[in-house]
Design a protein around this motif. Structure first.
Motif, PDB file in Angstrom:
ATOM      1  N   UNK A  41      40.301  38.323  40.841  1.00 52.99           N
ATOM      2  CA  UNK A  41      40.371  38.438  42.391  1.00 52.99           C
ATOM      3  C   UNK A  41      39.058  37.773  42.927  1.00 52.99           C
ATOM      4  N   UNK A  42      37.845  38.387  42.483  1.00 48.26           N
ATOM      5  CA  UNK A  42      36.650  38.185  42.914  1.00 48.26           C
ATOM      6  C   UNK A  42      36.395  36.536  42.814  1.00 48.26           C
ATOM      7  N   UNK A  43      36.674  36.045  41.639  1.00 46.88           N
ATOM      8  CA  UNK A  43      36.825  34.411  41.377  1.00 46.88           C
ATOM      9  C   UNK A  43      37.602  33.560  42.639  1.00 46.88           C
ATOM     10  N   UNK A  44      38.883  34.150  42.703  1.00 49.30           N
ATOM     11  CA  UNK A  44      39.743  33.369  43.685  1.00 49.30           C
ATOM     12  C   UNK A  44      38.949  33.772  45.097  1.00 49.30           C
ATOM     13  N   UNK A  45      38.524  34.707  45.525  1.00 50.41           N
ATOM     14  CA  UNK A  45      38.250  35.134  46.802  1.00 50.41           C
ATOM     15  C   UNK A  45      36.904  33.669  46.984  1.00 50.41           C
ATOM     16  N   UNK A  46      36.290  33.911  45.896  1.00 53.34           N
ATOM     17  CA  UNK A  46      34.866  33.363  46.036  1.00 53.34           C
ATOM     18  C   UNK A  46      35.044  31.535  45.987  1.00 53.34           C
ATOM     19  N   UNK A  47      36.034  31.171  45.334  1.00 53.60           N
ATOM     20  CA  UNK A  47      36.398  29.540  45.227  1.00 53.60           C
ATOM     21  C   UNK A  47      37.467  29.472  46.467  1.00 53.60           C
ATOM     22  N   UNK A  48      37.845  30.411  46.931  1.00 54.82           N
ATOM     23  CA  UNK A  48      38.879  30.131  48.300  1.00 54.82           C
ATOM     24  C   UNK A  48      40.091  29.520  47.703  1.00 54.82           C
ATOM     25  N   UNK A  87      50.555  49.237  49.745  1.00 51.53           N
ATOM     26  CA  UNK A  87      49.521  49.782  49.827  1.00 51.53           C
ATOM     27  C   UNK A  87      48.709  49.411  48.412  1.00 51.53           C
ATOM     28  N   UNK A  88      49.662  49.367  47.194  1.00 50.42           N
ATOM     29  CA  UNK A  88      48.762  48.844  46.216  1.00 50.42           C
ATOM     30  C   UNK A  88      48.609  47.245  45.819  1.00 50.42           C
ATOM     31  N   UNK A  89      49.268  46.643  46.672  1.00 50.07           N
ATOM     32  CA  UNK A  89      48.987  44.983  46.684  1.00 50.07           C
ATOM     33  C   UNK A  89      47.616  44.910  47.482  1.00 50.07           C
ATOM     34  N   UNK A  90      47.383  45.673  48.580  1.00 55.58           N
ATOM     35  CA  UNK A  90      46.309  45.541  49.486  1.00 55.58           C
ATOM     36  C   UNK A  90      45.058  46.116  48.869  1.00 55.58           C
ATOM     37  N   UNK A  91      45.285  47.276  48.116  1.00 53.32           N
ATOM     38  CA  UNK A  91      44.338  47.745  47.304  1.00 53.32           C
ATOM     39  C   UNK A  91      43.729  46.581  46.343  1.00 53.32           C
ATOM     40  N   UNK A  92      44.397  45.725  45.786  1.00 57.92           N
ATOM     41  CA  UNK A  92      44.050  44.595  44.974  1.00 57.92           C
ATOM     42  C   UNK A  92      43.312  43.430  45.982  1.00 57.92           C
ATOM     43  N   UNK A  93      44.160  43.208  47.192  1.00 54.68           N
ATOM     44  CA  UNK A  93      43.507  42.211  48.017  1.00 54.68           C
ATOM     45  C   UNK A  93      44.476  41.999  49.133  1.00 54.68           C
ATOM     46  N   UNK A  94      43.783  41.802  50.504  1.00 53.29           N
ATOM     47  CA  UNK A  94      44.655  41.554  51.588  1.00 53.29           C
ATOM     48  C   UNK A  94      45.467  40.261  51.596  1.00 53.29           C
ATOM     49  N   UNK A  95      45.059  39.384  50.553  1.00 59.11           N
ATOM     50  CA  UNK A  95      45.612  38.063  50.680  1.00 59.11           C
ATOM     51  C   UNK A  95      46.900  38.202  49.786  1.00 59.11           C
ATOM     52  N   UNK A  96      47.051  39.057  48.770  1.00 57.43           N
ATOM     53  CA  UNK A  96      48.225  39.497  48.228  1.00 57.43           C
ATOM     54  C   UNK A  96      49.037  40.266  48.809  1.00 57.43           C
ATOM     55  N   UNK A  97      48.834  41.164  49.499  1.00 52.65           N
ATOM     56  CA  UNK A  97      49.728  41.817  50.570  1.00 52.65           C
ATOM     57  C   UNK A  97      50.423  40.794  51.555  1.00 52.65           C
ATOM     58  N   UNK A 357      34.583  42.402  50.260  1.00 49.19           N
ATOM     59  CA  UNK A 357      35.825  41.295  50.265  1.00 49.19           C
ATOM     60  C   UNK A 357      36.771  42.221  51.170  1.00 49.19           C
ATOM     61  N   UNK A 358      37.024  43.291  50.948  1.00 53.05           N
ATOM     62  CA  UNK A 358      38.162  44.123  51.923  1.00 53.05           C
ATOM     63  C   UNK A 358      37.639  44.034  53.243  1.00 53.05           C
ATOM     64  N   UNK A 359      36.203  44.200  53.624  1.00 56.62           N
ATOM     65  CA  UNK A 359      35.816  44.381  54.910  1.00 56.62           C
ATOM     66  C   UNK A 359      35.945  42.919  55.545  1.00 56.62           C
ATOM     67  N   UNK A 360      35.768  41.695  54.974  1.00 61.65           N
ATOM     68  CA  UNK A 360      36.014  40.349  55.396  1.00 61.65           C
ATOM     69  C   UNK A 360      37.614  40.135  55.627  1.00 61.65           C
ATOM     70  N   UNK A 361      38.263  40.473  54.612  1.00 66.31           N
ATOM     71  CA  UNK A 361      39.680  40.349  55.017  1.00 66.31           C
ATOM     72  C   UNK A 361      40.205  41.266  56.126  1.00 66.31           C
ATOM     73  N   UNK A 362      39.998  42.413  56.199  1.00 69.35           N
ATOM     74  CA  UNK A 362      40.383  43.321  57.408  1.00 69.35           C
ATOM     75  C   UNK A 362      39.936  42.752  58.740  1.00 69.35           C
ATOM     76  N   UNK A 363      38.997  42.143  58.847  1.00 69.88           N
ATOM     77  CA  UNK A 363      38.887  41.406  60.026  1.00 69.88           C
ATOM     78  C   UNK A 363      39.887  40.486  60.472  1.00 69.88           C
ATOM     79  N   UNK A 364      40.565  39.709  59.624  1.00 75.14           N
ATOM     80  CA  UNK A 364      41.736  39.116  59.982  1.00 75.14           C
ATOM     81  C   UNK A 364      42.935  39.984  60.170  1.00 75.14           C
ATOM     82  N   UNK A 365      43.168  41.009  59.442  1.00 77.61           N
ATOM     83  CA  UNK A 365      44.284  41.861  59.531  1.00 77.61           C
ATOM     84  C   UNK A 365      44.203  42.548  60.965  1.00 77.61           C
ATOM     85  N   UNK A 366      42.922  42.691  61.257  1.00 79.33           N
ATOM     86  CA  UNK A 366      42.595  43.455  62.527  1.00 79.33           C
ATOM     87  C   UNK A 366      43.487  42.769  63.588  1.00 79.33           C
TER      88      UNK A 366
END
Length: 391
Positions: A41-48, A87-97, A357-366
């Motif tokens: 997930x970190x690589x996917x996030x970094x590479x977009x 809950x578990x999907x977003x614990x991995x990444x908001x993009x997955x949920x 990564x979670x903090x940045x994602x949650x800015x969109x989820x907000x």
């Protein structure tokens, strides 16, 4: 009776409120995410980028795509089961949920609830298996919080419908096989099931995002997109898309707590191991205050999610109550992530840890599926009887 030991991972004993089957579903999703998502997930996030097709098939095999729907290859599980999966999907990444939410709670749900039998048979089984990807076209460049003002139009031409317009910020758009597109007609707002290989349909990907980077986000462009009469869903007005959004918002109530939990667990482990001034930073009062506050808000948010899930399963959940959950849980999850970042110090901005990564994602989820302002006004209207949305 012996009092059970205190569990930092479940400080108020929420697990006691879950059935064995519910915990088994939660654990199965967590295990798959740890095996398939966590190493990448970190690589996917970094590479977009995100390998949507491969992941969708993984999730289809797991049974989480449209898991709360019945028939047509869907698992037919409960709202609480679906919430625990989110809950578990977003614990991995908001993009997955988001991928699972858009697939199941928006695109599949729209077809399942408002589609014809032919539409259901054509699309739902392949979407449940992950062999077909769906997207949901409602938001426009100039109309997000006020979908009634949408400019996308569908006009009759003989027995066909012809769609023209643009949609924006559409998850899964450029990798979708089918799009549920909402458009204004002379009879009001209608939904249409549009195969994405229809001439005139384009879905350019939106890039240069700094949030939800492990997610495919697109624009939908419709130029004289011609579909047959039976492409229309059997619903008129905003109740169609808004009922779908309510399904997705419910998943966010749970999912945001997954992101918060991941950040909290990371901060707790880090504080225990990191030493300053001759002892772990977890031994300092200010760090303990942060951890205690994070644990309390996380527990409250999880209890709220579970309560709303039980109401949903009982058929008594109101949209205003979903707004309470979305408003509170995303806001608190974001604050948990920001606090966790301070505990990690400079390491908090590194993708070696999931916190930033979670903090940045949650800015969109907000702000997606209803901004803070919109959910505040929904609740305000419910409390006072006065609408403050216009003028």
């Amino acid at each position: 009776m012996t009092t059970p030991p205190f569990d930092p991972a479940d400080p108020i004993g929420i697990d006691d409120l879950l059935t064995d089957d519910e915990k088994a579903i939660r654990d199965a999703v967590r295990t798959r995410c740890e095996a398939v998502i966590a190493p990448n997930i970190a690589e996917w996030f970094e590479s977009g980028r995100l390998p949507v097709s491969e992941i969708a098939k993984e999730f289809g095999e797991l049974g989480v795509l449209g898991m709360h729907l019945t028939g047509y290859g869907c698992a037919g599980l409960s709202a609480v089961d679906y919430g625990l999966a989110c809950l578990e999907l977003e614990a991995a990444d908001s993009g997955l949920r988001s991928l699972v939410s858009v697939q199941g709670s928006l695109a599949m749900y729209a077809i399942w609830r408002f589609g014809s039998e032919e539409q259901k048979e054509r699309w739902l089984p392949s979407m449940a298996s992950g062999d077909a990807i769906g997207c949901f076209g409602l938001t426009e460049p100039d109309h997000g919080s006020d979908p009634a003002g949408m400019r996308t139009r569908a006009r009759r031409d003989g027995t066909d419908w012809v769609l023209d317009g643009r949609k924006m910020w559409i998850t899964n758009g450029s990798v979708s096989d089918v799009a549920v597109v909402w458009a204004g007609t002379e009879d009001g707002i209608r939904g249409f099931v549009v195969p994405t290989n229809t001439p005139g349909f384009e879905a350019p990907e939106i890039t240069r995002k700094l949030s939800l980077r492990a997610s495919v986000t697109s624009e939908l462009v419709l130029n004289d997109v011609r579909v047959p009469a039976d492409a229309a869903l059997d619903v008129r007005g905003l109740k169609g898309p808004l009922s779908c959004l309510n399904e997705a918002r419910y998943g966010i109530v749970w999912g945001s707590m997954g992101a918060g939990r991941s950040a909290f667990e990371t901060a707790l482990a880090y504080a225990t191991a990191r030493e300053q001034f001759g002892k772990p930073i977890a031994a300092f009062q200010l760090t303990q205050q942060k951890l205690a506050d994070m644990a309390v808000e996380l527990a409250k948010g999880q209890l709220l999610a579970l309560h709303l899930g039980r109401r949903k399963d009982a058929g008594s959940l109101r949209p205003e109550q979903v707004s309470v959950g979305k408003l509170n849980n995303v806001r608190e999850a974001l604050e948990i992530c920001r606090t966790a970042r301070t505990i990690l110090g400079a390491n908090g901005i590194s993708l070696e840890y999931p916190v930033i990564r979670h903090a940045a994602n949650l800015e969109s989820v907000l702000t997606y599926e209803g901004t803070v302002e919109m959910h505040t006004l929904v609740l305000g209207q419910a409390l006072t009887g006065h609408s403050a949305f216009r003028g």
